[in-house]
Design a protein around this motif. Structure first.
Motif, PDB file in Angstrom:
ATOM      1  N   GLY A  98      96.863 -41.333  43.070  1.00  0.00           N
ATOM      2  CA  GLY A  98      95.678 -42.128  43.361  1.00  0.00           C
ATOM      3  C   GLY A  98      95.357 -43.166  42.304  1.00  0.00           C
ATOM      4  O   GLY A  98      94.188 -43.498  42.095  1.00  0.00           O
ATOM      5  N   LEU A  99      96.387 -43.689  41.635  1.00  0.00           N
ATOM      6  CA  LEU A  99      96.205 -44.696  40.589  1.00  0.00           C
ATOM      7  C   LEU A  99      97.177 -45.850  40.800  1.00  0.00           C
ATOM      8  O   LEU A  99      98.240 -45.667  41.413  1.00  0.00           O
ATOM      9  CB  LEU A  99      96.469 -44.088  39.201  1.00  0.00           C
ATOM     10  CG  LEU A  99      95.454 -43.062  38.683  1.00  0.00           C
ATOM     11  CD1 LEU A  99      96.039 -42.323  37.477  1.00  0.00           C
ATOM     12  CD2 LEU A  99      94.150 -43.763  38.298  1.00  0.00           C
ATOM     13  N   PRO A 100      96.855 -47.045  40.288  1.00  0.00           N
ATOM     14  CA  PRO A 100      97.831 -48.137  40.323  1.00  0.00           C
ATOM     15  C   PRO A 100      99.055 -47.766  39.484  1.00  0.00           C
ATOM     16  O   PRO A 100      98.926 -47.223  38.386  1.00  0.00           O
ATOM     17  CB  PRO A 100      97.082 -49.312  39.687  1.00  0.00           C
ATOM     18  CG  PRO A 100      95.636 -48.950  39.768  1.00  0.00           C
ATOM     19  CD  PRO A 100      95.573 -47.462  39.687  1.00  0.00           C
ATOM     20  N   VAL A 101     100.233 -48.053  40.007  1.00  0.00           N
ATOM     21  CA  VAL A 101     101.482 -47.706  39.335  1.00  0.00           C
ATOM     22  C   VAL A 101     102.393 -48.931  39.311  1.00  0.00           C
ATOM     23  O   VAL A 101     102.505 -49.644  40.317  1.00  0.00           O
ATOM     24  CB  VAL A 101     102.200 -46.536  40.057  1.00  0.00           C
ATOM     25  CG1 VAL A 101     103.584 -46.296  39.456  1.00  0.00           C
ATOM     26  CG2 VAL A 101     101.365 -45.269  39.989  1.00  0.00           C
ATOM     27  N   VAL A 102     103.028 -49.181  38.170  1.00  0.00           N
ATOM     28  CA  VAL A 102     104.081 -50.189  38.087  1.00  0.00           C
ATOM     29  C   VAL A 102     105.349 -49.520  37.582  1.00  0.00           C
ATOM     30  O   VAL A 102     105.297 -48.570  36.798  1.00  0.00           O
ATOM     31  CB  VAL A 102     103.703 -51.369  37.170  1.00  0.00           C
ATOM     32  CG1 VAL A 102     102.523 -52.126  37.725  1.00  0.00           C
ATOM     33  CG2 VAL A 102     103.424 -50.900  35.752  1.00  0.00           C
ATOM     34  N   VAL A 103     106.488 -49.999  38.062  1.00  0.00           N
ATOM     35  CA  VAL A 103     107.781 -49.451  37.670  1.00  0.00           C
ATOM     36  C   VAL A 103     108.528 -50.519  36.880  1.00  0.00           C
ATOM     37  O   VAL A 103     108.533 -51.693  37.258  1.00  0.00           O
ATOM     38  CB  VAL A 103     108.619 -49.026  38.902  1.00  0.00           C
ATOM     39  CG1 VAL A 103     109.928 -48.375  38.468  1.00  0.00           C
ATOM     40  CG2 VAL A 103     107.825 -48.092  39.788  1.00  0.00           C
ATOM     41  N   GLU A 104     109.132 -50.113  35.786  1.00  0.00           N
ATOM     42  CA  GLU A 104     109.872 -51.039  34.932  1.00  0.00           C
ATOM     43  C   GLU A 104     111.176 -50.378  34.492  1.00  0.00           C
ATOM     44  O   GLU A 104     111.245 -49.147  34.379  1.00  0.00           O
ATOM     45  CB  GLU A 104     109.029 -51.403  33.696  1.00  0.00           C
ATOM     46  CG  GLU A 104     109.606 -52.488  32.824  1.00  0.00           C
ATOM     47  CD  GLU A 104     109.856 -53.768  33.597  1.00  0.00           C
ATOM     48  OE1 GLU A 104     111.045 -54.011  33.916  1.00  0.00           O
ATOM     49  OE2 GLU A 104     108.907 -54.505  33.880  1.00  0.00           O
ATOM     50  N   ASN A 105     112.194 -51.167  34.284  1.00  0.00           N
ATOM     51  CA  ASN A 105     113.422 -50.641  33.688  1.00  0.00           C
ATOM     52  C   ASN A 105     113.103 -50.028  32.327  1.00  0.00           C
ATOM     53  O   ASN A 105     112.301 -50.568  31.569  1.00  0.00           O
ATOM     54  CB  ASN A 105     114.441 -51.769  33.555  1.00  0.00           C
ATOM     55  CG  ASN A 105     115.646 -51.367  32.735  1.00  0.00           C
ATOM     56  OD1 ASN A 105     115.676 -51.568  31.529  1.00  0.00           O
ATOM     57  ND2 ASN A 105     116.631 -50.789  33.381  1.00  0.00           N
ATOM     58  N   ASP A 106     113.713 -48.897  32.007  1.00  0.00           N
ATOM     59  CA  ASP A 106     113.346 -48.179  30.783  1.00  0.00           C
ATOM     60  C   ASP A 106     113.657 -48.972  29.513  1.00  0.00           C
ATOM     61  O   ASP A 106     112.880 -48.929  28.544  1.00  0.00           O
ATOM     62  CB  ASP A 106     114.010 -46.806  30.745  1.00  0.00           C
ATOM     63  CG  ASP A 106     115.535 -46.856  30.755  1.00  0.00           C
ATOM     64  OD1 ASP A 106     116.103 -47.887  31.157  1.00  0.00           O
ATOM     65  OD2 ASP A 106     116.170 -45.849  30.376  1.00  0.00           O
ATOM     66  N   ALA A 107     114.766 -49.714  29.487  1.00  0.00           N
ATOM     67  CA  ALA A 107     115.084 -50.514  28.293  1.00  0.00           C
ATOM     68  C   ALA A 107     114.113 -51.687  28.152  1.00  0.00           C
ATOM     69  O   ALA A 107     113.737 -52.061  27.031  1.00  0.00           O
ATOM     70  CB  ALA A 107     116.522 -51.014  28.360  1.00  0.00           C
TER      71      ALA A 107
END
Length: 314
Positions: A98-107
């Motif tokens: 129930g929160l805003p989520v962003v996904v990013e490459n780990d490096a």
């Protein structure tokens, strides 16, 4: 104080933390990664976020994922060490917590963490190189994270440095990480120990007498005890890293390079030679400013700190 949660998702563990605006981790949690099952990975991520957000006001969540992340920062297109193929990770996790989520490459997340709070503070143009099992990278240009048109930029380890060279896990031949990573360090040590065991007496003793049992920890321990084979393996890796940094400087012209990853814990064995090789192979040397080559400062927490800050800036 605005709090976000950063999650660093690797092939073996999920590390998460509540991070404040100064990049300080207030609380930390760790879980094993059920790498074979995408739904279980998402459930593990959701559970650790819910645990950390209990009784706290969390603004957003940043996920640092080891794989190709699309330009919308929501879908993991492919991950070599996890069962992610076109995985809609952002929606799955956001629906759970129930929160805003962003996904990013780990490096990329690690590079941003170092740029904001670590060895790259104050630099507007930097390149972060993670030297571990393979080589990852992140690029910060004009104070912003560079991702490329499709979100998949800065895969530095897969520059081809030796045509028709060693087979890489990506399917190509001769990639940089096959010569300049922790895996390459171990491979080189094994080759030397097999071909010239008299140079690897201490290394073979530590590894139980068999070249096939040599791992990175044994190479490091033997090098610290002066073993010629182990030192030669580190020298080979250092030279390949230095050459690669010189090539990257010719294209990107950063103010500094930040070197992190697991192998950086033994940086005292190779960083000086890397700097020397970088300096002597830089194009136009003597007629251009020299980028600094620094060791990362945030250690294993860089990725989750960077992911948390990227979520704050979403």
């Amino acid at each position: 104080m605005a709090l976000t949660i950063g999650v660093d998702i690797g092939g073996t563990k999920v590390a998460a933390g509540v991070v404040d605006e100064d990049g300080l981790i207030i609380e930390h949690a760790l879980r094993p990664t059920p790498a074979e099952n995408p739904d279980q990975v998402a459930n593990t991520i959701g559970d650790v976020i819910l645990e950390l957000s209990k009784d706290r006001e969390i603004e957003a969540v940043g996920l640092g994922a080891a794989g190709f992340v699309d330009e919308t920062r929501s879908i993991v297109r492919f991950a070599p060490n996890l069962a992610w193929r076109e995985e809609a990770l952002q929606k799955k996790v956001s629906d759970m917590v129930g929160l805003p989520v962003v996904v990013e490459n780990d490096a990329n997340a690690m590079a941003w963490g170092e740029a904001r709070f670590g060895a790259g503070r104050g630099e507007t143009h930097l390149v972060c190189v993670t030297v571990g099992t393979g080589i990852g990278g992140g690029i910060v240009f004009d104070g912003s994270l560079y991702r490329g048109r499709w979100g998949m930029g800065a895969e530095l380890g897969h520059m081809q440095v030796v045509p028709d060279g060693r087979l890489c896990g990506c399917g190509n031949l001769g990639c940089w990480e096959r010569y300049a990573s922790g895996s390459a360090l171990v491979m080189e040590a094994k080759l030397i120990a097999e071909a010239e065991p008299d140079r690897a007496v201490k290394l073979l003793e530590i590894a139980g007498g068999t070249p096939g049992q040599i791992e990175g920890q044994e190479v490091t321990e033997a090098a610290r005890q002066g073993d010629p084979a182990a030192l030669a393996a580190f020298s080979s890796m250092a030279r390949w890293i230095g050459q690669g940094l010189a090539d990257l400087a010719a294209v990107l012209d950063p103010g500094c390079f930040v070197l992190g990853g697991g192998v950086s814990r033994a940086a005292d064995l190779w960083i000086d030679e890397t700097r020397e090789f970088f300096n002597t192979h830089l194009s136009g040397r003597g007629h251009r400013p020299l980028a600094e080559v620094r060791c990362a400062e945030l250690g294993p927490s860089a990725g989750l700190v960077g992911a948390a800050d990227l979520a704050r800036r979403r």
